[in-house]
Design a protein around this motif. Sequence first.
Motif, mmCIF file in Angstrom:
data_model
loop_
_atom_site.group_PDB
_atom_site.id
_atom_site.type_symbol
_atom_site.label_atom_id
_atom_site.label_comp_id
_atom_site.label_asym_id
_atom_site.label_seq_id
_atom_site.Cartn_x
_atom_site.Cartn_y
_atom_site.Cartn_z
ATOM 1 N N SER B 10 -5.172 -17.471 22.215
ATOM 2 C CA SER B 10 -6.511 -18.051 22.048
ATOM 3 C C SER B 10 -7.011 -17.794 20.623
ATOM 4 O O SER B 10 -6.512 -16.899 19.927
ATOM 5 N N ASP B 11 -7.991 -18.582 20.215
ATOM 6 C CA ASP B 11 -8.553 -18.415 18.867
ATOM 7 C C ASP B 11 -9.168 -17.029 18.667
ATOM 8 O O ASP B 11 -9.242 -16.530 17.556
ATOM 9 N N TYR B 12 -9.627 -16.427 19.768
ATOM 10 C CA TYR B 12 -10.301 -15.124 19.654
ATOM 11 C C TYR B 12 -9.307 -13.972 19.516
ATOM 12 O O TYR B 12 -9.678 -12.863 19.191
ATOM 13 N N SER B 13 -8.031 -14.241 19.799
ATOM 14 C CA SER B 13 -7.073 -13.135 19.865
ATOM 15 C C SER B 13 -6.479 -12.771 18.508
ATOM 16 O O SER B 13 -5.830 -11.739 18.380
ATOM 17 N N VAL B 14 -6.673 -13.619 17.511
ATOM 18 C CA VAL B 14 -6.042 -13.338 16.219
ATOM 19 C C VAL B 14 -6.968 -13.748 15.079
ATOM 20 O O VAL B 14 -7.689 -14.740 15.173
ATOM 21 N N LYS B 15 -6.954 -12.938 14.044
ATOM 22 C CA LYS B 15 -7.790 -13.236 12.874
ATOM 23 C C LYS B 15 -6.929 -13.085 11.624
ATOM 24 O O LYS B 15 -6.305 -12.034 11.415
ATOM 25 N N PHE B 16 -6.849 -14.158 10.854
ATOM 26 C CA PHE B 16 -6.089 -14.097 9.606
ATOM 27 C C PHE B 16 -7.065 -14.008 8.428
ATOM 28 O O PHE B 16 -8.066 -14.717 8.395
ATOM 29 N N THR B 54 -5.396 -7.069 23.821
ATOM 30 C CA THR B 54 -5.688 -7.424 25.220
ATOM 31 C C THR B 54 -5.831 -8.938 25.370
ATOM 32 O O THR B 54 -5.252 -9.554 26.268
ATOM 33 N N GLU B 55 -6.601 -9.535 24.473
ATOM 34 C CA GLU B 55 -6.834 -10.974 24.546
ATOM 35 C C GLU B 55 -5.560 -11.765 24.252
ATOM 36 O O GLU B 55 -5.297 -12.806 24.861
ATOM 37 N N LEU B 56 -4.757 -11.262 23.326
ATOM 38 C CA LEU B 56 -3.515 -11.952 22.993
ATOM 39 C C LEU B 56 -2.567 -11.981 24.196
ATOM 40 O O LEU B 56 -1.994 -13.028 24.529
ATOM 41 N N LEU B 57 -2.445 -10.861 24.863
ATOM 42 C CA LEU B 57 -1.554 -10.808 26.035
ATOM 43 C C LEU B 57 -2.123 -11.633 27.189
ATOM 44 O O LEU B 57 -1.395 -12.319 27.903
ATOM 45 N N ARG B 58 -3.448 -11.587 27.346
ATOM 46 C CA ARG B 58 -4.057 -12.374 28.431
ATOM 47 C C ARG B 58 -3.825 -13.878 28.204
ATOM 48 O O ARG B 58 -3.393 -14.603 29.094
ATOM 49 N N SER B 59 -4.083 -14.330 26.967
ATOM 50 C CA SER B 59 -4.015 -15.779 26.724
ATOM 51 C C SER B 59 -2.578 -16.303 26.718
ATOM 52 O O SER B 59 -2.336 -17.451 27.075
ATOM 53 N N THR B 60 -1.620 -15.477 26.338
ATOM 54 C CA THR B 60 -0.233 -15.961 26.272
ATOM 55 C C THR B 60 0.546 -15.678 27.549
ATOM 56 O O THR B 60 1.626 -16.234 27.742
ATOM 57 N N ALA B 61 0.018 -14.784 28.388
ATOM 58 C CA ALA B 61 0.717 -14.341 29.603
ATOM 59 C C ALA B 61 1.974 -13.561 29.270
ATOM 60 O O ALA B 61 2.881 -13.448 30.109
ATOM 61 N N ARG B 135 12.879 -18.069 21.525
ATOM 62 C CA ARG B 135 12.689 -17.453 20.210
ATOM 63 C C ARG B 135 12.248 -18.524 19.209
ATOM 64 O O ARG B 135 12.838 -19.608 19.157
ATOM 65 N N GLY B 136 11.220 -18.226 18.469
ATOM 66 C CA GLY B 136 10.685 -19.188 17.516
ATOM 67 C C GLY B 136 9.470 -19.951 18.037
ATOM 68 O O GLY B 136 8.837 -20.689 17.291
ATOM 69 N N SER B 137 9.151 -19.757 19.337
ATOM 70 C CA SER B 137 7.993 -20.483 19.916
ATOM 71 C C SER B 137 6.734 -20.202 19.108
ATOM 72 O O SER B 137 6.434 -19.052 18.776
ATOM 73 N N ARG B 138 5.991 -21.267 18.831
ATOM 74 C CA ARG B 138 4.749 -21.109 18.055
ATOM 75 C C ARG B 138 3.650 -20.626 19.001
ATOM 76 O O ARG B 138 2.957 -21.428 19.617
ATOM 77 N N VAL B 139 3.497 -19.325 19.069
ATOM 78 C CA VAL B 139 2.489 -18.732 19.949
ATOM 79 C C VAL B 139 1.089 -19.071 19.437
ATOM 80 O O VAL B 139 0.149 -19.276 20.198
ATOM 81 N N PHE B 140 0.976 -19.143 18.124
ATOM 82 C CA PHE B 140 -0.287 -19.566 17.516
ATOM 83 C C PHE B 140 0.038 -20.220 16.180
ATOM 84 O O PHE B 140 0.785 -19.666 15.374
#
Lengths: 258, 301
Positions: B10-16, B54-61, B135-140
């Motif tokens: 999700s957008d909330y799970s990562v900040k660049f 937490t949010e990254l694991l929740r949104s990606t399963a 492998r290589g899947s675009r998670v975000f």
Amino acid sequence: MTHKLIPRFSAGQAAIRLEEIQNHLAADGSISELIQILPADAVPNSTGGEAASPLDLQSWRRGVIEALSGIQTGSKLDNDLHSIELGKALSSVVDPSPSDAASDGVWSFMTLALFPDVVNARWPAHPVTHELSKDRWIGRQAGRDRNYLKLAWRRWQALGPVMESAETKLGEDEFGALLERSAVARNRRLVQAAAEQVIAFKDDGARTEFARALMKQITYQTGPLDLNILTADELGELVRRCASEVLSLGAPRRAVVD
Amino acid sequence: MRAMPFRTASDYSVKFTPPRLRVGDALIESGKPAPTWDYLTTSTVVGGVQVDATELLRSTALDDLSGISATMQVDCASTGFRETVALPVVQAADHEAALQLVIGPHTVADQIEISYGLVLDRELEPRPSMAPYRRGSRVFASTQSHRFILEGDAAGFPTEAFAFGPAGLPKGAPWHLRFHVDSLEDPFMGAVRLFINTEHQASEQLLSGAPGLHRSVLFHSVLEQLLVTAADHNQAADADDWSELLSANHTEGSVGAVLSSLTTTYLEMALPAAMAAVRTDRARVLTKLRESAGLLLGDAR
């Protein structure tokens, strides 16, 4: 790395010079009279390294012409070989800085001043209109990004290692199919793996069609997958899988005109 | 983030962190020119990433962070340069971690583009949860890219003035626009060039950039040629590919992105629909363009 900066023509200079060459050839002038080592109006980029001297330019010309001696143009096979050997010679003799070579003015200078005879051998004037191809003689400064010297060099840069080991060389059309999808082509290892599959394709007549279909199949993979993080082995496996999928849909066939 | 055949972050799970370019002692913000850069320079792209575990694991399963990496990719369309640096996101869980990529001399030119993402860097078993597994899947994949202008004034429309007569162009014509659509991903600034005929009496006015009827007509003419050229490309041999490419996401500053922005602004249509309309209902579409571009109003937009 000691790249020497190459003089450049602006788009206007290139257009004027092309017109001069066209008129000269139309009046049955000799192409060798048009070779210019360093015309006064061609200047290299002002920063970023040492500019090539007239002696460097002479030496480049000598080296490239020597490398191409005995190589003919005319048939598809000859043209393919000419393009490959030209790219190899430009890489080894001129060795342009990739940064400098990004300027289309560099290629206009090399085509229209230093190597007009080389380009004329492959892309001569139209027999009736006497026009020279703007795309091939100038490229992006005046038309499509198809400058003959630039394409030959770029192809060698991207696929030289594969070409060295290949028994059957890639043709100009196959190079085009492999490199035309620019976003995918920036992954060198991927394109080299694809080139190996194209070289291994047995039906020579439809190799270009196979190359196009293969690159399309690979491009589909780049939606969900970031192929840039894969290892060379993984890329090789992915490309082999894509090649199998293309072949399973039926062998590509070249269009036939009745 | 584009739709993927698996669950994505999700957008909330990562900040660049917006990347910066280090050239010598200078640290340059994206979008700004790099005046001290030249071909001999070694520069470094400095970026950063932070994930909410937490949010990254929740949104990606996904079960844990160990198979996910943050990537920073540097592209130079002019030289074909591409490098990617990857960092395991466990190092960026709940605090910022740096991503750095060194760009050597003689490798890039004109401008570079930086894009961020998260990828799965190991192979997993497919699961009903739709978690990514290849492998290589675009998670975000960040939809925003960042650009550094290395050479020239990339903000201006590429223009060159010379006498048309000796160059074999009609000597009474005021301008000539060169626009070739080789690829929608090519940088727009490299694909287009406006030539002004210095032999023409209007050349000074055109080159001055002053608002007025001349500029209005030029502006409209350029817009029209860009749209018609792109629309007619569909008649080329690779028409199927072209339709697909029109619908794709386009990198900022690319031919596709600029055309897309033009059709939205002046035709109020998305690029694929606008291209179809220019082909099938050209007269009406071009009339609409004359209105929206303010043709003959003397207002240089």
